[in-house]
Enzyme design. Structure first.
Site, PDB file in Angstrom:
ATOM      1  N   CYS A   1       0.826  -1.209   0.000  1.00  0.00           N
ATOM      2  CA  CYS A   1       0.000   0.000   0.000  1.00  0.00           C
ATOM      3  C   CYS A   1       0.857   1.255   0.000  1.00  0.00           C
ATOM      4  O   CYS A   1       2.076   1.221   0.052  1.00  0.00           O
ATOM      5  CB  CYS A   1      -0.906  -0.009   1.233  1.00  0.00           C
TER       6      CYS A   1
ATOM      7  N   ALA B   1       3.212   1.684   2.891  1.00  0.00           N
ATOM      8  CA  ALA B   1       4.408   0.858   2.753  1.00  0.00           C
ATOM      9  C   ALA B   1       5.426   1.541   1.845  1.00  0.00           C
ATOM     10  O   ALA B   1       6.631   1.472   2.084  1.00  0.00           O
ATOM     11  CB  ALA B   1       4.036  -0.519   2.204  1.00  0.00           C
TER      12      ALA B   1
ATOM     13  N   ARG C   1      13.022  -4.228   6.220  1.00  0.00           N
ATOM     14  CA  ARG C   1      13.509  -3.985   4.854  1.00  0.00           C
ATOM     15  C   ARG C   1      15.029  -4.044   4.681  1.00  0.00           C
ATOM     16  O   ARG C   1      15.547  -3.825   3.601  1.00  0.00           O
ATOM     17  CB  ARG C   1      12.964  -2.655   4.311  1.00  0.00           C
TER      18      ARG C   1
ATOM     19  N   HIS D   1       5.637   6.405  -2.581  1.00  0.00           N
ATOM     20  CA  HIS D   1       6.929   6.949  -3.014  1.00  0.00           C
ATOM     21  C   HIS D   1       6.743   8.415  -3.404  1.00  0.00           C
ATOM     22  O   HIS D   1       7.530   9.278  -3.033  1.00  0.00           O
ATOM     23  CB  HIS D   1       7.459   6.210  -4.245  1.00  0.00           C
TER      24      HIS D   1
END
Lengths: 458, 537
Positions: free
Chosen positions: B56, B59, B90, B191
């Site tokens: 999503c 994230a 991550r 992003h």
């Protein structure tokens, strides 16, 4: 490691809000895990894609297994106008493409906040003949992953369990609690060993620890069969393991089908396993077989033989309440001192139960906390350190920062494999816990001692 | 089956009609003779119920872009889960350096407002404000990120107002990210939101003068397994100064000075091209797409960077380093090549790696026959020239676009950044080197499949059809592939190995691949009793 935390412990009123390094996560992941314990079930996450993705990742990292689940893929539009259309489309597509026997839907904080009415949507959905759609409300802003597990267990009972009105069968239902498949297998073995047939659900054995046979089965061989879950309403009693994970489901089954629930701890440690064995013995009028007597005797033998390796050592325990409570009880049996005991899951009775255990054992000066976090635990450790940490993977940072060994128990364990297959429950589980704890302490002794103190025999 | 025999229609044949129609548009077969890339649908909604690999917006924003900034505390405003799942998952490694002491690194920490039911009903602004107060008091961070999760947008908490008030109260930047999970169609929206806020609130606020003749930023590198450190070391050996990686092992104090560099290098195009483009508009900073995954790709990237500055000494030093590194890795690489040569692979990873790793696999004599991105846009497949033709839909319109103008004080013409003539600069742009990304398609093998947002069903079908030797994917697919008897490597986390970048990283990668292919257990799947039965029949 963790150099950003103040060197000196901060006052207890410095961190009063939110969580820093939590010991809990949100409801849906627990619901997804419970749903995977039904044979032929595809869990469905009614929310944004990220929820489903995060939960699948968490489960796959812990179990090293596929964790299949679908999602309603909410976009901004669905969030404004409601997720009914998305869910109906999803149900249709899931049955058409992935052919599960049953879809177990859980909600998310998104669909709960907008107030999607799941029963109505499910009623309006196209469900092929002979297939099932069940649901559980799992708002992430209430409780923890354990609450979500419990809610899905209750959902399974409410939708599926039935009583045919005939006399109850000489059979036990086992509600195993949020534990690894290795533990579920062990609990069932004990009950079977006592000659009592059982139905266990959720049952993630051979789902979340499935073999590699060169053929991928989207729905592995394991999991509780729908017919068995239905028939569980005709069992004589329910062994409800873990108050937080299983009691609500057991109470629902009692109300719905008049199957009495026996509230028990998850059988970790001698006492909790004894309680399970006694409940089966008394409930079904069976004798305890010699095989279990031998297993129990081996645990006592080992405790007597090795107690000096761990007796009197101080431990900090953290994790889920249904695991931490019997684990703390067993640590007391081992003669260890549970110095700090923390769960992230809310529930005042956690503190009450642990404090009572400590009091009965005459242990003073321990700190116990429900709804705590690892930042708080770390502050306590800075005030007064311990010899051992027992808990999930997230404890490894404190372990390194404070140079305290960590024994990994609970969920999630992201940095060690094999553990989901190996039980910590039952008498055999006691042996494994003793082995892990004493070996860890002995490794530390061997690592830290001077050459002249390095001994061949310990 | 040869690569060219695959029929895309058959692949989606058993889907319901609407899904079939939708999915067909996301799958393209490379046809060398047809020339340019056919249009692929990307960055559009996943059909509900489809088992997608996508995550999503949160994230993408917190998990990928802003989370790794090591000296900022990132508070997740919402119920506990989102912060929990993005906590240490991550592998963005971070360490102290001369500007950031260990006391100011928060990478191993998780901060959540842990919203409860009453907060959902009555609003969570006060809780957030109080948590910021406490965190400042305990940790004294240089700056704070606040990332929102799904319910925040719905209940209408004003993240911006809380952040602004906290900023005034504490005298440190507090940056809000309205990155609710439902925004956009994948991580990609996050992003973009992260890029916008970093651009608006951090870049350009630094006033220090940076030392160095050739200063670069390495954008879109997240230092998974230490990848960024290897690239940084190599660049510094040649004579560049890396001001900041964005955002692997990055620090707020360095990101402030992002605009002070001569050239931006872009590794992951998808997640960071917004900042690259916006910096070019606002400060005139030119950007170059590079790729440090693969020996040949690394060599080409190093030569391209040197060409951008056109300094003969730099060019000569580049060649020396290339020669030295090649000599160091070639013999060992040859050993692994023997195991890898002729093998085929799938590559399903987020935004750019599915393309980048094709270079490295080719170095090892392997070929990628199916490749796809989870959250790419058309330009990542087809090349940036299609950007003007991409139609924006309701989901993309929800993500704010910043419309920037050249900064009246700080803008300098791009060629001046590189200290070169306008003609030379235009030549570099025309050659496709600067400010351009060609996308994945040109590097696909003829007859190979390019697939967007590949789902579980298609993946399984494609494995049956192609029977690849190896699959590069994420954790959600990894064990599926194992059950099917196909080795897999997680390309998000490298299965906890790496670094895989540049020359020596290629050797580590080759060793891991060779091990994955040849680990003895693969030959033991069939038990002996079944083998003898087979022999008997």
């Amino acid at each position: 490691m963790l150099d950003c935390t103040p060197k000196e412990p901060v006052p207890s009123d410095a961190h009063t809000i939110g969580k820093i390094n939590p010991v809990k996560t949100c409801q849906p992941v627990g619901a997804m895990y419970a749903a995977l314990g039904i044979h032929g079930c595809l869990p469905h996450s009614h929310g944004s894609q990220g929820c489903c993705s995060y939960h699948r990742m968490a489960l796959s990292r812990h179990f090293h297994e596929p964790a299949m689940a679908s999602t309603s893929s909410f976009t901004e539009g669905a969030s404004v106008f409601g997720g009914a259309a998305n869910l109906k489309t999803a149900i249709k597509n899931v049955f058409a493409i992935y052919h599960p026997d049953i879809i177990a839907i859980h909600t998310t904080c998104l669909s709960e906040t907008i107030g999607d009415d799941l029963p109505t949507i499910i009623k309006q959905a196209e469900i092929p003949e002979g297939r099932y759609v069940i649901h559980a409300n799992t708002p992430s802003y209430h409780g923890s992953h354990i609450t979500g597990f419990s809610n899905m267990c209750r959902g399974i009972v409410s939708y599926l369990a039935e009583s045919d009105g005939n006399p109850k069968k000489e059979r036990a239902n086992i509600f195993p609690g949020f534990v690894n498949p290795g533990d579920m297998r062990e609990v069932r073995r004990i009950v079977t060993e006592m000659g009592v047939p059982s139905i266990m659900y959720p049952d993630t054995t051979n789902v979340m620890d499935s073999p590699l046979l060169n053929k991928y089965e989207m729905y592995p061989g394991g999991g509780a069969k729908i017919e068995d879950i239905k028939d569980s309403g005709n069992s004589k009693m329910t062994l409800s393991l873990g108050a937080w994970s299983s009691d609500e489901a057991a109470a629902t089954l009692q109300d719905k089908c008049n199957v009495p629930g026996v509230p028990l701890k998850i059988p970790i440690g001698v006492k909790a396993t004894d309680d399970l064995v006694m409940a089966v013995k008394e409930g079904f009028g069976v004798e305890v077989p010699e095989s279990l007597e031998i297993e129990r005797g081996q645990v006592i033998d080992t405790l007597i033989d090795t107690h000096f390796q761990y007796e009197g050592k101080k431990v900090a325990v953290f994790g889920d309440p249904d695991i931490v409570i019997p684990l703390t009880e067993f640590l007391i049996t081992m003669g260890m001192i549970p110095k700090y005991v923390i769960t992230g899951t809310p529930g005042n009775k956690f503190e009450k139960i642990i404090n009572q255990m400590l009091e009965e054992a005459g242990i003073e000066g321990s700190k116990v906390r429900a709804e705590g976090d690892l930042f708080e635990l770390h502050q306590w450790i800075k005030e007064e350190s311990v010899d051992l940490l027992i808990g999930n993977t997230h404890g490894k940072y404190i372990a390194r920062a404070e140079d305290i060994p960590l024994v990994r128990v609970g969920f999630p364990i992201f940095d060690r494999a094999v553990q989901p297959l190996m039980p910590i429950t039952g008498y055999r589980g006691c042996l494994r816990l003793i082995e892990m704890i004493s070996n860890t302490l002995l490794e530390r002794r061997d690592r830290d001692c001077k050459d002249e103190d390095y001994e061949l025999i310990l | 089956m040869t690569v060219t025999d695959v029929n895309v229609d058959e692949l989606v044949a058993s889907f319901p009609d609407k899904v079939k129609k939708n999915r067909k548009r996301h799958i393209v077969k490379k046809n060398e003779s047809a020339g340019s890339c056919p249009q692929i649908e990307a960055n559009t909604r996943t059909v509900p119920g489809i088992i997608t690999q996508r995550g999503c917006c949160y994230a993408g924003c917190k998990g990928v872009v802003v989370g790794p900034i090591k000296d900022m505390i990132s508070i997740t405003h919402g119920p506990i889960g989102c912060a929990y799942y993005s906590w240490g998952t991550r592998r963005n490694k971070a360490r102290a350096d001369d500007r950031t002491p260990p006391e100011q690194i928060y990478s191993t920490m998780c901060f959540s407002t842990d919203m409860q039911e009453s907060d959902i009903v009555f609003g969570g602004e006060k809780k957030l404000a109080k948590m910021i107060d406490e965190v400042v008091e305990i940790f004294h961070p240089r700056a704070i990120n606040v990332c929102s999760t799904c319910p925040i947008g719905l209940i209408g908490d004003d993240l911006g107002a809380v952040a602004k008030a906290a900023e005034e109260k504490h005298g440190i930047p507090v940056i809000p990210y309205n990155c609710e999970g439902y925004k956009g169609v994948s991580q990609s929206a996050g992003h973009h939101i992260a890029n916008n806020q970093i651009m608006e609130h951090i870049i350009g606020t630094g006033t220090e003068e940076l030392d160095g003749k050739y200063i670069v930023n390495l954008l879109g590198e997240y230092n998974i397994g230490g990848d960024g450190w290897v690239i940084e070391q190599l660049l510094e050996e040649i004579g560049y100064k890396v001001n900041s990686i964005l955002t692997g092992d990055s620090a707020y104090v360095n990101i402030r000075n992002l605009h002070k560099v001569h050239l931006n290098l872009v590794q992951c195009h998808r997640s960071i091209n917004y900042i690259a483009e916006m910096m070019e508009t606002k400060y005139g900073t030119p950007w170059l797409k590079i790729n440090f995954i693969g020996i040949e790709a690394t060599i080409e990237s190093l030569r391209d960077i040197a060409q951008c500055f056109g300094d003969e000494e730099l060019i000569a030093r580049t060649e020396l380093v290339i020669e030295r590194e090649l000599a160091a890795v070639t013999p060992e690489l040859e050993r692994y090549r023997k195991i890898c040569r002729g093998k085929t692979a799938f590559s399903f990873v987020g935004g750019s790696r599915s393309h980048h790793y094709q270079y490295l696999l080719r170095d090892l004599g392997m070929e990628v026959v199916v490749a796809g991105y989870e959250f790419a846009h058309r330009d990542d497949y087809e090349g940036r020239e299609v950007i003007p033709t991409i139609k924006s839909d309701a989901d993309t319109k929800n993500i704010p676009e910043l419309h920037l103008e050249p900064d009246p004080e700080m803008y300098r013409e791009p060629n001046l950044h590189l200290n070169m003539s306008k003609e030379k600069y235009d030549e570099l742009v025309a050659s496709g080197r600067l400010g351009y990304y060609k996308g994945m398609y040109p590097d696909m093998i003829d007859g190979g499949i390019m697939i967007d947002d590949a789902n579980h069903y298609e993946t399984e079908e494609l494995i049956e059809i192609f029977k690849p030797d190896l699959i590069f994917t994420g954790i959600k697919d990894k064990y599926v592939s194992h059950k099917m008897g196909v080795p897999s490597k997680q390309m998000h986390s490298y299965d906890y190995s790496g670094p895989y970048t540049c020359f020596r990283g290629a050797v580590t990668f080759a060793r891991d691949i060779a091990n994955a292919l040849s680990t003895p257990a693969w030959k033991m799947i069939t038990p002996p009793w079944e083998q003898s039965e087979t022999k008997r029949t």
